[in-house]
Design an enzyme around this catalytic site. Structure first.
Site, PDB file in Angstrom:
ATOM      1  N   ASP A   5       0.787  -1.239   0.000  1.00 19.17           N
ATOM      2  CA  ASP A   5       0.000   0.000   0.000  1.00 19.17           C
ATOM      3  C   ASP A   5       0.821   1.294   0.000  1.00 19.17           C
ATOM      4  O   ASP A   5       1.772   1.426   0.778  1.00 19.17           O
ATOM      5  CB  ASP A   5      -0.862   0.072   1.263  1.00 19.17           C
ATOM      6  CG  ASP A   5      -1.581  -1.214   1.559  1.00 19.17           C
ATOM      7  OD1 ASP A   5      -1.642  -2.086   0.683  1.00 19.17           O
ATOM      8  OD2 ASP A   5      -2.071  -1.353   2.689  1.00 19.17           O
ATOM      9  N   GLU A  55     -10.844  -2.605   4.572  1.00 24.20           N
ATOM     10  CA  GLU A  55      -9.511  -2.019   4.760  1.00 24.20           C
ATOM     11  C   GLU A  55      -9.130  -0.816   3.892  1.00 24.20           C
ATOM     12  O   GLU A  55      -9.722  -0.528   2.884  1.00 24.20           O
ATOM     13  CB  GLU A  55      -8.405  -3.093   4.691  1.00 24.20           C
ATOM     14  CG  GLU A  55      -8.272  -3.864   3.417  1.00 24.20           C
ATOM     15  CD  GLU A  55      -7.225  -4.996   3.504  1.00 24.20           C
ATOM     16  OE1 GLU A  55      -6.975  -5.555   4.587  1.00 24.20           O
ATOM     17  OE2 GLU A  55      -6.651  -5.308   2.453  1.00 24.20           O
TER      18      GLU A  55
END
Ligand code: FRU
Length: 703
Positions: free
Chosen positions: A287, A451
Site C-alpha cells: 500500500d 480495509e
C-alpha cells in the site's frame, strides 16, 4: 602416540546413519495407525486445503492434515534398538507439545519429545531438522509415536526421514560479531527457510534490527543482496548477529558490514526495472501510505519489506519528489518498534494551524497516523519535512480491532477526521474526530467496507460552491455522499473506476486548488528474479463529474507525466485494411500512447508487446488482454496508455474507466500494430511518446 591419534580419529569418524523410516512406501508398513488424521499411508506432499508443504525428502511424508486441522490420530512404530546417540528427523506443522508431538517411548514412558514450529496464523509448512538426544538410552528398545490430538488452527504435524545418527541435526543459535557502520549487507535466497535475524549493538546491547529473512545458506548463491540501514548509533563499532540456523550452516559469515555493498550495485539500472512507475529500491512494497504534499515536495510512504521479495517485516518506506515522478529515496520513515509490532498502513497530513502543538519555530509539523500491529492506531510527527518522525508518547490514540487510519481535515467542524477500518462487528469503516490529532472521539460507522479507506472532498459538479465526499475502499469501490464531520450519508450505490491490478489506493492531502491526486498499489505486478517486487500505479488526477446516474469519478495521469517525455511521434489518418499494420516501433523502455480510432462495426484494435486491445462493437466491450470493460458499441474510442516494464495502465476517454494490468517485465522491443480484424480500421490520431526515468537513489552505488 601416533597409534593413539589414529585410534582417536577413527572413533570420532561418525558411523553411517541408520534409517528408521523415510515414509516413501504406499503404506506405513509395520507402524500401527489409529484415528483418521494420518490416512492409510504416508501423504505425497501437500494435502487439499493446505499451504505448500516443503522441505521433506523424497516423495512421501507423515502429514496429519488429512481431513483438515480438526482430524486427530496416532502413528506408533514397532520397537527399535537405540543404536546411535541421536534421533534426527524433519518436523513441521503446529506447535503444541501436549497434543502435537513426535515422542520416544521407553517402557511405556515418554523419554524425549518434539513438536512443530508454528504457534500463530500465517507461518510456514516447511519441515526442518530436529534432533532428540538418546545417548542415555543406547542399546534400549524404544517405540516412536507421532501424535495429533489438536484441533483448530495449526492442528497438524508433519514428519519425515527419522534416522539414528552419531551427529545431531537441527537448528542451533548462531552468533557472529562484526564491525559495521550504518549498513549491513544481507544476502537473500528466495525460497530458503525464513530465519529470524537479530542485530544488536555489541556495546550497548540495544536491538538495531530484528527481522524475518530468507537468509541465503552459506553454500548457496544469493537471489539478491539487500541491506539494513542501522541509522545513527552511539558507537559505530561492533554489532552482534544472532539467528537460529542449521547446525552446519555458516550463513552469518556472508553478511557484510561495509559502507557500500553488492545490494546497491546497478541500482535502478536493472533490465526489468520500471522507468516511470514507483518501485521500492529493493524488497517488497504494497500500500501507498501517508501521501502528503508539504508545500514543496510530495511524500510517498509505502508498506515496505526491506529484507525480502515477499510481504513481511512491515516498515514505512519513503521517497520525495517535486513533481510526482522524480522520486528521491529517503531512509525508512517508520521501522517496527519490536519484532511482531509491524508498522501497517496509514496516512499523513500537514497540521497547518499547529492544532497538535507539535510545530516548531512557527513551522507546522507533518503528522502521520499508522497501525502499530502491537499497540493500535498511533500518531507521529516530523519537524524536518518527513525525514525523521517522533512518536506521540501517549500512543496508541485509538485502540480497536482494525487498521489503516486515514486522516483528513474537515473544515466546517474544524476537526480532524480519522476514517479507519474496523472489523469488530463485520467489515466497516469507523469515523473518529479530534481537535488536535491526539484525542479522538468515535462518531459513527458505515458497514460493508474493507480495509484502507480513503475519504476525500470534492467540489460538487452540480454546484462547485458545495462539497461532496467520496469514501473509497481498498478494492476500489467507492461511494459519493455527504459527510458532516460525524456521519457519511451515501447519495447512490457503490461505483467502480479502477479495474485490474489496483488496490489500497490513497489520495494526497494538502494539495492546493482542490486538486486530488491518487496513487494505488499495483497489486500482483511482479518482477521475478529482481531484488524488488510490486509497484505503485501511475499518479492520476481524480475529478468528480456529473454522470448519467449521478456524480462519479474520472482519472487521468497527472499532467506532470509530460515532464518525463523525451520524444513524441505523431501519426494521423492511418488506415488498416485486410491485415495487420505495424505503425510505430517501441523500445523496451516506457511509453505514453494516445490513440483515437473509429470503430464502425466488428472488432478492431491494436497490439503492443504483451498487450492486445480490441473493441468489440457487437458486445460493446473493450478487451485489454482478457479483461473486458463496458464501452459504447459505436463511435470513436479514445485511449491513453502508460506502458512500462511490468505493467500498463489504460484510461478510457476522459478517464471514465481505468485499468492497471501486469505485463511481463522482460519483454523485448516491438511495434505498435493495428489489427483491423474483420473490418477496415481508421485511426484519427495516434501519438507515441518515449518516457524517461527519473529516480534518484539516496545511497550511493558500489564504487
Ligand atoms: C492492505 C493491507 C492493510 C495493512 C497492510 C499491511 O493491503 O492488508 O490493511 O495495513 O496491507 O501491509
Amino acid at each position: 602416540m601416533t597409534s593413539i591419534l589414529i585410534l582417536l580419529s577413527i572413533c570420532q569418524t561418525p558411523r553411517p546413519d541408520i534409517l528408521v523410516a523415510d515414509f516413501e512406501a504406499a503404506d506405513y508398513g509395520s507402524w500401527t495407525v489409529s484415528g483418521n488424521a494420518f490416512g492409510k499411508g504416508p501423504a505425497r506432499g501437500t494435502l487439499p486445503g493446505q499451504m505448500q508443504v516443503e522441505g521433506f525428502l523424497g516423495k512421501g511424508l507423515v502429514n496429519s492434515f488429512l481431513g483438515g486441522d480438526d482430524a486427530t490420530g496416532k502413528l506408533v512404530s514397532p520397537l527399535f534398538k537405540v543404536e546411535r546417540p541421536h534421533l534426527n528427523f524433519l518436523i513441521g506443522g503446529g506447535n503444541n507439545p501436549e497434543k502435537l508431538a513426535l515422542r520416544v517411548i521407553l517402557d511405556g514412558k515418554v523419554i524425549a519429545s518434539a513438536t512443530g514450529p508454528n504457534s500463530q496464523s500465517g507461518g510456514s509448512e516447511r519441515l526442518s531438522w530436529n534432533s532428540l538426544d538418546l545417548s542415555n538410552h543406547l542399546g534400549k528398545e524404544v517405540r516412536i509415536e507421532i501424535v495429533d490430538e489438536a484441533k483448530g488452527g495449526w492442528g497438524h504435524i508433519n514428519i519425515d526421514q527419522i534416522t539414528f545418527s552419531d551427529k545431531p541435526r537441527g537448528e542451533v543459535t548462531a552468533q557472529r560479531i562484526l564491525a559495521a557502520g550504518r549498513f549491513l549487507h544481507l544476502p537473500v535466497k528466495t525460497g530458503a527457510p525464513v530465519r529470524r535475524l537479530k542485530v544488536l549493538d555489541q556495546a550497548t546491547g540495544k536491538t538495531l534490527a530484528d527481522m524475518d529473512i530468507e537468509l541465503c545458506p552459506e553454500k548457496e548463491t544469493p537471489s539478491f543482496w539487500t541491506f539494513a540501514d542501522l541509522g545513527k548509533r552511539q558507537s559505530q563499532g561492533d554489532v552482534r548477529l544472532e539467528a537460529r540456523l542449521d547446525r552446519e550452516d555458516k550463513a552469518l559469515e556472508k553478511i557484510l558490514g561495509t559502507e557500500t555493498g553488492p545490494g546497491r550495485k546497478d541500482w535502478f539500472a536493472e533490465s526489468v526495472r520500471p522507468l516511470v512507475h514507483f518501485t521500492a529500491p529493493r524488497g517488497w512494497l504494497n500500500d501507498p501510505n501517508g501521501l502528503v504534499f508539504d508545500g514543496i515536495n510530495y511524500h510517498l510512504f509505502y508498506q515496505h519489506n526491506p529484507y525480502g521479495w515477499n510481504w513481511g517485516n512491515m516498515h514505512w518506506g519513503h521517497a520525495t519528489s517535486p513533481d510526482l515522478f522524480k522520486w528521491t529515496d529517503q531512509p525508512e520513515a517508520l521501522s517496527p518498534k519490536a519484532y511482531g509490532d509491524w508498522a501497517f498502513s496509514g496516512s499523513a497530513v500537514l497540521d497547518r494551524n499547529n492544532t497538535s502543538g507539535w510545530g516548531k519555530e512557527g513551522k507546522p509539523p507533518l503528522v502521520l497516523a499508522y497501525t502499530s500491529t502491537g499497540r493500535g492506531e498511533c500518531v507521529a510527527y516530523s519537524n524536518d519535512s518527513g525525514i525523521t518522525w517522533t512518536e506521540y508518547e501517549r500512543n496508541p490514540v485509538v485502540k480497536h480491532n482494525g487498521r489503516d487510519p486515514r486522516l483528513v481535515w474537515h473544515a466546517p467542524t474544524k476537526k480532524w477526521i480519522m476514517a479507519v477500518y474496523d472489523e469488530t462487528k463485520g467489515q466497516a469503516i469507523h469515523f473518529h474526530s479530534s481537535p488536535d490529532l491526539k484525542h479522538w472521539t468515535f462518531e459513527s460507522e458505515i458497514k460493508n467496507f474493507y480495509e484502507c479507506p480513503d475519504l476525500v472532498r470534492f467540489p460538487d459538479p452540480a454546484d462547485p460552491q458545495k462539497e461532496l465526499w467520496v469514501l473509497y475502499g481498498a478494492d476500489g469501490l467507492y461511494l459519493v455522499g455527504d459527510f458532516d464531520g460525524k456521519k457519511f450519508t451515501p447519495k447512490g450505490p457503490k461505483q467502480r473506476l479502477w479495474h485490474g491490478n489496483f488496490y489500497a489506493a490513497q489520495t494526497f492531502t494538502n494539495l492546493p486548488n482542490n486538486r486530488v491526486v491518487q496513487i494505488g498499489w499495483g497489486q500482483g505486478i511482479t518482477f521475478p528474479g529482481a531484488a524488488f517486487n510490486q509497484q505503485m500505479t501511475i499518479p492520476v488526477e481524480l475529478t468528480l463529474v456529473s454522470g448519467p446516474t449521478g456524480p462519479r469519478l474520472q482519472a487521468l495521469p497527472v499532467e506532470e507525466i509530460k515532464g518525463q517525455v523525451r520524444t513524441t511521434n505523431t501519426f494521423r489518418n492511418l488506415r488498416a485494411q485486410g491485415g495487420d499494420l505495424s505503425v510505430a516501433p517501441l523500445s523496451t523502455g516506457a511509453q505514453l500512447i494516445d490513440i483515437t480510432w473509429k470503430s464502425t462495426g466488428g472488432v478492431s484494435g491494436f497490439r503492443v508487446p504483451g498487450l492486445e486491445i480490441k473493441h468489440d462493437s457487437r458486445a460493446g466491450k473493450l478487451f485489454v488482454n482478457k479483461t473486458g470493460l463496458d464501452v459504447p458499441k459505436e463511435g470513436e474510442i479514445t485511449l491513453k496508455i502508460v506502458l512500462d516494464r511490468g505493467s500498463a495502465e489504460v484510461f478510457l476517454g476522459k478517464g471514465e474507466q481505468a485499468l492497471s494490468i501486469a505485463r511481463d517485465p522482460r519483454l523485448g522491443e516491438g511495434n505498435l500494430t493495428l489489427i483491423p480484424f474483420d473490418r477496415m480500421m481508421e485511426v484519427v490520431g495516434l501519438s507515441v511518446s518515449e518516457l524517461v526515468p527519473a529516480r534518484k537513489p539516496l545511497f550511493k552505488d558500489t564504487p
